[in-house]
Design a protein around this motif. Structure first.
Motif, PDB file in Angstrom:
ATOM      1  N   SER A 131     -11.931   6.054   8.131  1.00  0.00           N
ATOM      2  CA  SER A 131     -11.060   6.814   9.049  1.00  0.00           C
ATOM      3  C   SER A 131     -11.879   7.442  10.179  1.00  0.00           C
ATOM      4  O   SER A 131     -11.446   7.450  11.337  1.00  0.00           O
ATOM      5  N   ALA A 146      -4.924  -4.550   7.128  1.00  0.00           N
ATOM      6  CA  ALA A 146      -4.111  -4.900   5.951  1.00  0.00           C
ATOM      7  C   ALA A 146      -4.314  -6.383   5.595  1.00  0.00           C
ATOM      8  O   ALA A 146      -4.418  -6.738   4.412  1.00  0.00           O
ATOM      9  N   GLU A 189       0.826  -1.209   0.000  1.00  0.00           N
ATOM     10  CA  GLU A 189       0.000   0.000   0.000  1.00  0.00           C
ATOM     11  C   GLU A 189       0.857   1.254   0.000  1.00  0.00           C
ATOM     12  O   GLU A 189       1.901   1.295   0.643  1.00  0.00           O
ATOM     13  N   GLU A 236       0.324   5.309   0.768  1.00  0.00           N
ATOM     14  CA  GLU A 236      -0.627   6.287   1.297  1.00  0.00           C
ATOM     15  C   GLU A 236      -1.077   7.255   0.192  1.00  0.00           C
ATOM     16  O   GLU A 236      -0.248   7.818  -0.529  1.00  0.00           O
ATOM     17  N   SER A 277      -6.427  -2.996  14.375  1.00  0.00           N
ATOM     18  CA  SER A 277      -5.067  -2.497  14.172  1.00  0.00           C
ATOM     19  C   SER A 277      -4.818  -2.316  12.669  1.00  0.00           C
ATOM     20  O   SER A 277      -5.512  -2.916  11.837  1.00  0.00           O
ATOM     21  N   ARG A 278      -3.774  -1.545  12.343  1.00  0.00           N
ATOM     22  CA  ARG A 278      -3.396  -1.367  10.935  1.00  0.00           C
ATOM     23  C   ARG A 278      -3.061  -2.728  10.306  1.00  0.00           C
ATOM     24  O   ARG A 278      -3.440  -3.043   9.191  1.00  0.00           O
ATOM     25  N   GLU A 279      -2.384  -3.543  11.113  1.00  0.00           N
ATOM     26  CA  GLU A 279      -1.943  -4.856  10.623  1.00  0.00           C
ATOM     27  C   GLU A 279      -3.154  -5.740  10.278  1.00  0.00           C
ATOM     28  O   GLU A 279      -3.181  -6.406   9.240  1.00  0.00           O
ATOM     29  N   ALA A 298     -12.730   4.686  12.555  1.00  0.00           N
ATOM     30  CA  ALA A 298     -11.546   4.288  13.331  1.00  0.00           C
ATOM     31  C   ALA A 298     -11.335   5.290  14.467  1.00  0.00           C
ATOM     32  O   ALA A 298     -11.028   4.902  15.598  1.00  0.00           O
ATOM     33  N   GLN A 329     -12.065  -0.714   7.833  1.00  0.00           N
ATOM     34  CA  GLN A 329     -12.542  -0.950   6.466  1.00  0.00           C
ATOM     35  C   GLN A 329     -14.067  -0.917   6.537  1.00  0.00           C
ATOM     36  O   GLN A 329     -14.654  -1.395   7.511  1.00  0.00           O
ATOM     37  N   LYS A 342     -12.607   5.352   2.351  1.00  0.00           N
ATOM     38  CA  LYS A 342     -11.494   5.577   3.285  1.00  0.00           C
ATOM     39  C   LYS A 342     -11.848   6.710   4.265  1.00  0.00           C
ATOM     40  O   LYS A 342     -11.517   6.637   5.449  1.00  0.00           O
ATOM     41  N   GLU A 378      -6.697   1.865  15.121  1.00  0.00           N
ATOM     42  CA  GLU A 378      -5.679   2.400  14.206  1.00  0.00           C
ATOM     43  C   GLU A 378      -6.210   2.534  12.788  1.00  0.00           C
ATOM     44  O   GLU A 378      -5.826   3.441  12.056  1.00  0.00           O
ATOM     45  N   ALA A 379      -7.082   1.591  12.386  1.00  0.00           N
ATOM     46  CA  ALA A 379      -7.536   1.564  10.987  1.00  0.00           C
ATOM     47  C   ALA A 379      -8.902   0.888  10.907  1.00  0.00           C
ATOM     48  O   ALA A 379      -9.355   0.255  11.866  1.00  0.00           O
TER      49      ALA A 379
END
Ligand code: PLP
Length: 406
Positions: free
Chosen positions: A66, A225, A46, A48, A220-222, A69, A78, A62, A75-76
């Motif tokens: 956001s 992803a 990805e 940014e 989390s961002r992880e 979130a 969808q 997004k 952190e993130a």
């Protein structure tokens, strides 16, 4: 001052292309690249501000993700085409064949059916337990348990999940705590109490106008992803993508959620107190008689009320049906599934949203045939609404269980 989800949403500023007060809506499925090398780079990881295809992510989605979130202090996020899209892709991200899920025994019927009927076909099996019984819960966890799943306020019995305790039990056993926060957005912030993933049906309170179906996952961002991974992410590969025009309208409605929640909560507390005063069996977490009233008081963010959901036990199904027919005639609200609408909605969960759960399991959990679930609306004159409900109760012959009506 503690965590304030409404301020977190309010302070999220995105302008449109021409300084518009609302962000511009992305009206494209695909995006141009300045060079083939840049395209190849984006397929690898990805970048940014760069987008490749709208099933993966698009700018409008997004923005909504956001904001959500921020609301959940994650952190993130969808966003998805439905709450079930959010739940199913989350569980498929966390579980593989041979894994197990431990789940609350009273949950939304669609989630129950997913865990009971569909996921076992892919080798993922679930055990359903009373989440208030922590010994039984510990006993149900095995080395194969990957997920402990609950609703912050359960559908339809309105049991409050002890999130810090559930997070500890999940983590002690190497599992993740996934929380469906559909009934209590802003009121409860599960990630702040130890949850790993939060899911929502945005169809309900968050959107608030019953004009679309949508969902989200916050973590989390992880994790996000992994959910969106081009090669193995269930969101990317199953494709429950939210349309960007809907994401834009939900984002606008999100900005009034805190005000709506206060009115839903004040109206629900008024009706629950009056109905209980008349001797009816009412479940509402804002009542001192609710078994987890103190627990929710400790978990909740102050200032948003106790939620808009309450249940009333009409005694038996025939009385519940008479009562709902009368309430629709008297314009108390609509006989309809779903919740979080500006009008009051009511239904008997045993014959609608929880009908997927077998009768004996429903009865064992206290989900009786005569139980009516209400999503209380934004009524301006709630005393008048109560007067109408009272007339309907008398005409339907609904008898209080506690004591005779005075
Ligand atoms: N979670 C809860 C608590 C619900 O009540 C529902 C729907 O009623 C869902 C999830 C599923 O959401 P959706 O209908 O947006 O797929």
């Amino acid at each position: 001052m503690g965590f304030n989800p409404a301020s977190r949403v309010q302070d999220y500023l995105v302008f449109g292309e021409f300084g518009d007060v609302n962000p511009s809506i992305t009206d494209s499925s695909t995006y141009t690249f300045l060079s083939p090398e840049r395209m190849a780079e984006l397929f690898e990881h990805e970048i940014e501000g760069c987008f490749l295809y709208s099933r993966h992510f698009n700018p409008t989605n997004k923005y909504l993700a956001s904001a959500l979130a921020r609301m959940e202090d994650g952190e993130a996020a969808q966003v998805m085409a439905s709450g079930m899209g959010a739940i199913s892709t989350t569980l498929m991200t966390l579980c593989s064949a041979g894994d197990e899920i431990v789940c609350g025994r009273t949950i939304y019927g669609g989630t129950y059916a997913l865990l009971k009927n569909l996921l076992p076909r892919f080798g993922v099996n679930a055990r359903f337990v009373d989440l208030c019984d922590h010994d039984a819960l510990r006993a149900a966890m095995t080395p194969r348990t990957r997920v402990l799943y609950c609703e912050s306020l359960s559908n339809p019995l309105l049991e409050v999940s002890d999130l810090p305790a559930l997070a500890a039990i999940a983590h002690e056993n190497g599992a993740r705590l996934v929380v469906d926060n559909t009934f209590t957005p802003m009121i409860v912030s599960p990630l702040r109490h130890g949850a790993d993933v939060v899911v929502h049906s945005l169809t309900k309170f968050v959107n608030g106008t019953s004009d679309c179906v949508a969902g989200c996952v916050v973590s989390s961002r992880e994790f996000i992803a992994r959910l969106n991974d081009i090669n193995a992410g269930p969101s990317m590969l199953l494709g429950p993508v939210l349309d960007s025009t809907r994401a834009a309208s939900i984002l606008k409605n999100l900005h009034s959620l805190h005000i709506r929640l206060r009115q839903h909560g004040a109206n629900a507390l008024y009706l629950a107190s009056r109905l209980e005063g008349l001797g009816y069996t009412v479940h509402y977490p804002g009542l001192a008689s609710h078994p987890q009233h103190g627990l929710l008081g400790r978990l909740m963010n102050p200032g948003y009320g106790w939620g808009g959901m309450l249940t009333l036990d009409a005694g038996d199904l025939a009385t519940a049906n008479r009562l709902m027919t009368l309430m629709q005639r008297e314009q108390v609200g609509y006989l309809a599934v779903s919740l979080g609408y500006f009008k009051t909605l009511f239904t008997t969960p045993g014959h609608s949203t929880s009908s997927e759960i077998p009768l004996e399991e429903r009865e064992a959990a206290g989900l009786h045939e005569g139980l009516i679930r209400f999503s209380i609306g934004l009524d301006e004159d709630i005393a008048e609404t109560m007067a109408r409900i009272d007339r309907c109760l008398v005409e339907a012959g609904a008898r209080p269980v506690g004591r005779a009506r005075t």
